[in-house]
Design an enzyme around this catalytic site. Structure first.
Site, short mmCIF file in Angstrom:
data_model
loop_
_atom_site.label_atom_id
_atom_site.label_comp_id
_atom_site.label_asym_id
_atom_site.label_seq_id
_atom_site.Cartn_x
_atom_site.Cartn_y
_atom_site.Cartn_z
N GLU A 47 -3.26 5.65 9.62
CA GLU A 47 -2.53 6.02 8.40
C GLU A 47 -2.95 7.45 8.02
O GLU A 47 -4.10 7.82 8.19
CB GLU A 47 -2.96 5.07 7.27
N ASN A 110 4.11 7.17 1.62
CA ASN A 110 3.06 7.02 2.64
C ASN A 110 3.76 6.38 3.83
O ASN A 110 4.09 5.19 3.78
CB ASN A 110 1.95 6.13 2.07
N LYS A 127 5.25 2.71 3.50
CA LYS A 127 4.29 1.70 3.05
C LYS A 127 4.78 0.98 1.79
O LYS A 127 5.09 1.62 0.78
CB LYS A 127 2.95 2.37 2.79
N GLU A 146 -3.22 5.82 -4.74
CA GLU A 146 -1.95 5.85 -3.99
C GLU A 146 -0.72 5.73 -4.89
O GLU A 146 0.26 6.47 -4.71
CB GLU A 146 -1.93 4.75 -2.92
N CYS A 172 -1.96 0.17 6.55
CA CYS A 172 -3.22 -0.20 5.90
C CYS A 172 -3.15 -1.46 5.06
O CYS A 172 -3.16 -2.55 5.57
CB CYS A 172 -3.76 0.98 5.09
N ASN A 197 -6.84 3.41 6.49
CA ASN A 197 -7.98 4.15 5.91
C ASN A 197 -8.63 3.17 4.97
O ASN A 197 -8.17 2.99 3.84
CB ASN A 197 -7.52 5.34 5.07
N1 CDV Z 1 -5.41 2.85 2.46
C1 CDV Z 1 -5.48 1.60 1.97
O1 CDV Z 1 -4.46 0.94 1.79
N2 CDV Z 1 -6.70 1.12 1.69
C2 CDV Z 1 -6.94 -0.18 1.12
C3 CDV Z 1 -8.18 -0.20 0.24
C4 CDV Z 1 -8.05 0.72 -0.90
C5 CDV Z 1 -8.45 -1.60 -0.26
C6 CDV Z 1 -7.11 -1.24 2.18
O2 CDV Z 1 -6.45 -2.29 2.08
O3 CDV Z 1 -7.93 -1.08 3.08
#
Ligand code: CDV
Length: 312
Positions: A47, A110, A127, A146, A172, A197
């Site tokens: 990501e 995103n 996303k 975000e 993510c 991430n």
């Molecule tokens: N980049 C993300 O979506 N990170 C989230 C954190 C913030 C919980 C994740 O689900 O890993």
């Protein structure tokens, strides 16, 4: 005939706030070359692969914010990545920050794209599940903004034909939810690509620290098994601007087994030879056409959160 191919998670280590796109792209090209040397035909980058994970800060300098977004892809800085990958016949999934004008309004997402081995863009995803806050919250030890920077994705969960297979994309936090896998599964997905991430620890949720790897893997293992699909998940890992990011890039089989995992927190290729036909074993085992009961699952789309018991 088995549909076998070598694929890889192309994990990236930390990216500095001031790191140039060209420096990141050079690192990505090394991973593409490594994949090619192993006979690989497809890699998954993380990501937001082209920049540092800036939503950890509330940035007020609009020029700096704008600098994290792509207004064209490929653009001048990313063209070398597309050229290198096409030159070697390696396709890829790329997470990036997208800025577009829709209906006369500037919008930021995103996003991720699928690019085939000829360098052609096959599909885009934005996303859907944006974690964190829409404003700075001084009560939190770790900011995750975000919703401040991005709008929720408006493309649903599409699948695309590529690699002689049906591919889907998640980003993510999406990987923690059951619904995206099923929506992709109901379109016959065979390979789900995930860039992430994820902080190594959640200081505002200390009960979960120590379970971070479990909570990363378990939903993907369940999603792969329950839908008969391969999953490739690729991290932006390591200590980035003072924030520790988890690694554990991995490849998950339709059996639910984790068949390959990263072993570092830096740039690392995690290759594995997958057989796309293994998806058939698990899809036929569940035999959705015979046994699924959509008429019993209505609450999943009717309700957002828990409510009264049905029939009460
Ligand atoms: N980049 C993300 O979506 N990170 C989230 C954190 C913030 C919980 C994740 O689900 O890993």
């Amino acid at each position: 005939m088995a549909r076998k191919m070598v694929v890889a998670a192309a994990q990236l280590g930390p990216i500095r706030r001031k790191e140039l796109r060209s420096q990141v792209v050079d690192r990505m090209i090394v991973l593409i070359e490594q994949a090619h040397a192993l006979g690989g035909s497809f890699v998954v980058f993380p990501e937001m692969a082209l920049t540092t994970f800036f939503p950890r800060w509330l940035i007020d300098d609009e020029d700096e914010i704008a600098g994290f977004f792509e207004r064209e892809l490929p653009g001048p800085d990313t063209q070398p990545l597309f050229d290198a990958a096409a030159g070697l016949g390696v396709g890829f999934y790329l997470g990036f920050c997208e800025e577009v004008v829709e209906g006369g309004t500037r919008r930021r997402y995103n996003s991720s794209v699928l690019v085939d081995g000829l360098g052609s863009m096959i599909g885009k995803y934005r996303k859907v599940h944006l974690p964190g806050n829409a404003t700075y919250d001084p009560s939190l030890r770790l900011q995750h903004l975000e919703p401040w920077y991005f709008e929720p994705g408006n493309l649903g969960f599409p699948v695309f034909e590529m690699l002689d297979a049906r591919l889907g994309m998640l980003i993510c936090n999406d990987r923690r939810w059951p619904e995206p896998y099923r929506v992709l599964g109901l379109q016959g997905v065979e390979l789900v690509c995930v860039g992430f991430n994820s902080p190594a620890e959640l200081p505002d949720h200390p009960l979960q620290n120590g379970l971070r790897t479990l909570h990363h893997l378990a939903p993907m293992q369940a999603g792969a098994y329950q839908n008969g699909t391969w999953i490739i998940a690729s991290a932006k890992a390591g200590p980035e601007e003072g924030f520790d990011m988890m690694g554990h890039s991995c490849i998950v089989s339709p059996s639910g087994e984790v068949v390959a995992t990263s072993s570092t927190l830096g740039d690392e290729l995690v290759p594995y030879e997958i057989d796309l036909d293994l998806t058939r074993e698990y899809k036929s085992f569940f035999d959705f056409a015979t046994y699924r009961r959509p008429e019993c699952y209505g609450l999943i789309t009717e309700r957002k959160e828990a409510g009264p018991p049905i029939g009460s």
